[in-house]
Design a protein around this motif. Structure first.
Motif, PDB file in Angstrom:
ATOM      1  N   GLU A   1       0.843  -1.205   0.000  1.00 41.52           N
ATOM      2  CA  GLU A   1       0.000   0.000   0.000  1.00 41.52           C
ATOM      3  C   GLU A   1       0.879   1.255   0.000  1.00 41.52           C
ATOM      4  O   GLU A   1       0.604   2.221  -0.702  1.00 41.52           O
ATOM      5  CB  GLU A   1      -0.922   0.019   1.217  1.00 41.52           C
ATOM      6  N   ARG A   2       1.939   1.238   0.788  1.00 47.96           N
ATOM      7  CA  ARG A   2       2.822   2.390   0.897  1.00 47.96           C
ATOM      8  C   ARG A   2       3.517   2.694  -0.430  1.00 47.96           C
ATOM      9  O   ARG A   2       3.607   3.843  -0.851  1.00 47.96           O
ATOM     10  CB  ARG A   2       3.862   2.158   1.994  1.00 47.96           C
ATOM     11  N   THR A   3       3.987   1.658  -1.109  1.00 45.87           N
ATOM     12  CA  THR A   3       4.733   1.862  -2.357  1.00 45.87           C
ATOM     13  C   THR A   3       3.832   2.049  -3.573  1.00 45.87           C
ATOM     14  O   THR A   3       4.280   2.548  -4.599  1.00 45.87           O
ATOM     15  CB  THR A   3       5.670   0.674  -2.647  1.00 45.87           C
ATOM     16  N   GLY A   4       2.575   1.610  -3.472  1.00 44.98           N
ATOM     17  CA  GLY A   4       1.660   1.698  -4.604  1.00 44.98           C
ATOM     18  C   GLY A   4       1.483   0.385  -5.339  1.00 44.98           C
ATOM     19  O   GLY A   4       0.658   0.284  -6.254  1.00 44.98           O
ATOM     20  N   GLU A   5       2.238  -0.652  -4.964  1.00 48.89           N
ATOM     21  CA  GLU A   5       2.131  -1.939  -5.645  1.00 48.89           C
ATOM     22  C   GLU A   5       0.768  -2.593  -5.465  1.00 48.89           C
ATOM     23  O   GLU A   5       0.385  -3.440  -6.271  1.00 48.89           O
ATOM     24  CB  GLU A   5       3.208  -2.902  -5.137  1.00 48.89           C
ATOM     25  N   ALA A   6       0.030  -2.234  -4.423  1.00 45.72           N
ATOM     26  CA  ALA A   6      -1.273  -2.843  -4.145  1.00 45.72           C
ATOM     27  C   ALA A   6      -2.375  -2.207  -4.984  1.00 45.72           C
ATOM     28  O   ALA A   6      -3.546  -2.526  -4.805  1.00 45.72           O
ATOM     29  CB  ALA A   6      -1.607  -2.714  -2.660  1.00 45.72           C
ATOM     30  N   TYR A   7      -2.018  -1.332  -5.909  1.00 47.08           N
ATOM     31  CA  TYR A   7      -3.010  -0.611  -6.701  1.00 47.08           C
ATOM     32  C   TYR A   7      -2.843  -0.897  -8.184  1.00 47.08           C
ATOM     33  O   TYR A   7      -1.760  -1.189  -8.656  1.00 47.08           O
ATOM     34  CB  TYR A   7      -2.883   0.899  -6.479  1.00 47.08           C
ATOM     35  N   GLU A   8      -3.938  -0.774  -8.901  1.00 47.00           N
ATOM     36  CA  GLU A   8      -3.946  -0.788 -10.359  1.00 47.00           C
ATOM     37  C   GLU A   8      -4.590   0.518 -10.797  1.00 47.00           C
ATOM     38  O   GLU A   8      -5.480   1.037 -10.119  1.00 47.00           O
ATOM     39  CB  GLU A   8      -4.747  -1.971 -10.909  1.00 47.00           C
ATOM     40  N   LEU A   9      -4.144   1.025 -11.923  1.00 46.52           N
ATOM     41  CA  LEU A   9      -4.747   2.242 -12.469  1.00 46.52           C
ATOM     42  C   LEU A   9      -5.861   1.861 -13.436  1.00 46.52           C
ATOM     43  O   LEU A   9      -5.707   0.932 -14.232  1.00 46.52           O
ATOM     44  CB  LEU A   9      -3.683   3.068 -13.191  1.00 46.52           C
ATOM     45  N   VAL A  10      -7.000   2.574 -13.317  1.00 46.36           N
ATOM     46  CA  VAL A  10      -8.128   2.319 -14.199  1.00 46.36           C
ATOM     47  C   VAL A  10      -8.604   3.623 -14.813  1.00 46.36           C
ATOM     48  O   VAL A  10      -8.572   4.648 -14.126  1.00 46.36           O
ATOM     49  CB  VAL A  10      -9.295   1.616 -13.459  1.00 46.36           C
ATOM     50  N   PRO A  11      -8.973   3.610 -16.083  1.00 45.14           N
ATOM     51  CA  PRO A  11      -8.989   2.458 -16.975  1.00 45.14           C
ATOM     52  C   PRO A  11      -7.570   2.036 -17.352  1.00 45.14           C
ATOM     53  O   PRO A  11      -6.659   2.849 -17.372  1.00 45.14           O
ATOM     54  CB  PRO A  11      -9.763   2.958 -18.195  1.00 45.14           C
ATOM     55  N   SER A  12      -7.417   0.756 -17.649  1.00 49.23           N
ATOM     56  CA  SER A  12      -6.092   0.229 -17.980  1.00 49.23           C
ATOM     57  C   SER A  12      -5.801   0.341 -19.479  1.00 49.23           C
ATOM     58  O   SER A  12      -4.666   0.165 -19.907  1.00 49.23           O
ATOM     59  CB  SER A  12      -5.957  -1.214 -17.526  1.00 49.23           C
ATOM     60  N   ILE A  13      -6.835   0.617 -20.273  1.00 45.78           N
ATOM     61  CA  ILE A  13      -6.712   0.855 -21.716  1.00 45.78           C
ATOM     62  C   ILE A  13      -7.624   2.023 -22.040  1.00 45.78           C
ATOM     63  O   ILE A  13      -8.773   2.065 -21.598  1.00 45.78           O
ATOM     64  CB  ILE A  13      -7.137  -0.379 -22.536  1.00 45.78           C
ATOM     65  N   VAL A  14      -7.128   2.981 -22.807  1.00 44.25           N
ATOM     66  CA  VAL A  14      -7.935   4.145 -23.179  1.00 44.25           C
ATOM     67  C   VAL A  14      -8.156   4.155 -24.682  1.00 44.25           C
ATOM     68  O   VAL A  14      -7.198   4.128 -25.457  1.00 44.25           O
ATOM     69  CB  VAL A  14      -7.235   5.464 -22.738  1.00 44.25           C
ATOM     70  N   THR A  15      -9.432   4.139 -25.066  1.00 41.21           N
ATOM     71  CA  THR A  15      -9.828   4.237 -26.471  1.00 41.21           C
ATOM     72  C   THR A  15     -10.880   5.337 -26.553  1.00 41.21           C
ATOM     73  O   THR A  15     -11.923   5.243 -25.892  1.00 41.21           O
ATOM     74  CB  THR A  15     -10.412   2.906 -26.989  1.00 41.21           C
ATOM     75  N   VAL A  16     -10.601   6.376 -27.332  1.00 40.31           N
ATOM     76  CA  VAL A  16     -11.474   7.547 -27.388  1.00 40.31           C
ATOM     77  C   VAL A  16     -11.852   7.833 -28.836  1.00 40.31           C
ATOM     78  O   VAL A  16     -10.992   7.868 -29.712  1.00 40.31           O
ATOM     79  CB  VAL A  16     -10.768   8.774 -26.787  1.00 40.31           C
ATOM     80  N   THR A  17     -13.153   8.046 -29.064  1.00 40.76           N
ATOM     81  CA  THR A  17     -13.627   8.552 -30.356  1.00 40.76           C
ATOM     82  C   THR A  17     -13.799  10.055 -30.187  1.00 40.76           C
ATOM     83  O   THR A  17     -14.616  10.517 -29.379  1.00 40.76           O
ATOM     84  CB  THR A  17     -14.957   7.904 -30.764  1.00 40.76           C
ATOM     85  N   LEU A  18     -12.988  10.814 -30.913  1.00 43.23           N
ATOM     86  CA  LEU A  18     -13.012  12.264 -30.804  1.00 43.23           C
ATOM     87  C   LEU A  18     -14.227  12.856 -31.497  1.00 43.23           C
ATOM     88  O   LEU A  18     -14.655  12.360 -32.557  1.00 43.23           O
ATOM     89  CB  LEU A  18     -11.724  12.851 -31.368  1.00 43.23           C
ATOM     90  N   THR A  19     -14.759  13.920 -30.914  1.00 46.40           N
ATOM     91  CA  THR A  19     -15.930  14.607 -31.457  1.00 46.40           C
ATOM     92  C   THR A  19     -15.474  15.881 -32.176  1.00 46.40           C
ATOM     93  O   THR A  19     -14.776  16.715 -31.583  1.00 46.40           O
ATOM     94  CB  THR A  19     -16.890  14.994 -30.308  1.00 46.40           C
ATOM     95  N   PRO A  20     -15.867  16.030 -33.463  1.00 43.75           N
ATOM     96  CA  PRO A  20     -15.477  17.257 -34.178  1.00 43.75           C
ATOM     97  C   PRO A  20     -16.057  18.497 -33.484  1.00 43.75           C
ATOM     98  O   PRO A  20     -17.166  18.458 -32.961  1.00 43.75           O
ATOM     99  CB  PRO A  20     -16.096  17.086 -35.569  1.00 43.75           C
ATOM    100  N   THR A  21     -15.289  19.588 -33.521  1.00 37.45           N
ATOM    101  CA  THR A  21     -15.791  20.845 -32.959  1.00 37.45           C
ATOM    102  C   THR A  21     -16.792  21.445 -33.946  1.00 37.45           C
ATOM    103  O   THR A  21     -16.620  21.330 -35.163  1.00 37.45           O
ATOM    104  CB  THR A  21     -14.650  21.844 -32.691  1.00 37.45           C
ATOM    105  N   PRO A  22     -17.837  22.092 -33.414  1.00 34.67           N
ATOM    106  CA  PRO A  22     -18.858  22.670 -34.288  1.00 34.67           C
ATOM    107  C   PRO A  22     -18.353  23.875 -35.061  1.00 34.67           C
ATOM    108  O   PRO A  22     -17.449  24.534 -34.771  1.00 34.67           O
ATOM    109  CB  PRO A  22     -19.989  23.080 -33.341  1.00 34.67           C
TER     110      PRO A  22
END
Length: 136
Positions: A115-136
């Motif tokens: 817990e102290r070092t951070g090894e007991a944690y996972e970062l979420v989301p673990s994969i990022v996939t984004v569909t970008l939205t065109p600006t108006p």
């Protein structure tokens, strides 16, 4: 049998001592369309598709920018993984050997350390996939 346990313990300790810095996690980032600029905690890191490496000791901000599209801000958060921390602590306690009554104490110490070092944690989301939205 004790010699094997001792040898494994030596290897585990050696690997632990050679680790540099806080534990990190690699997170792949992709966008549609490709070619967006990725900022991690305000620093320009890469152009999609790519991957970023974050330390597991804190939450992070991922910002995705591409001309002609709306900016996307995404929080990458830490999630405590108790099962993995306890499992790793139990393995360490068993490998350390000694009185079986001491294993529980060793597990608790190891989980605290993770817990102290951070090894007991996972970062979420673990994969990022984004569909970008065109600006108006």
């Amino acid at each position: 049998m004790k010699q094997i346990r001792f040898a494994i313990l030596i290897i585990v300790v050696a690997v632990g001592l050679t680790a540099c810095g806080p534990p990190k996690q690699k997170i792949p980032v992709s966008t549609n369309p490709l070619g967006a600029t990725v900022y991690a905690d305000g620093r320009k890191i890469c152009t999609t598709p790519c991957a970023v490496r974050f330390d597991k000791q804190s939450n992070h901000l991922l910002t995705i920018v591409k001309d002609g599209y709306e900016q996307v801000d995404l929080e990458i958060t830490r999630q405590f993984m108790p099962d993995e921390a306890i499992r790793d602590g139990a393995i360490y306690g068993i490998l350390k050997g000694g009185d079986p009554k001491d294993v529980a104490g060793e597990v608790a110490k190891e989980v605290d350390e993770q817990e102290r070092t951070g090894e007991a944690y996972e970062l979420v989301p673990s994969i990022v996939t984004v569909t970008l939205t065109p600006t108006p």
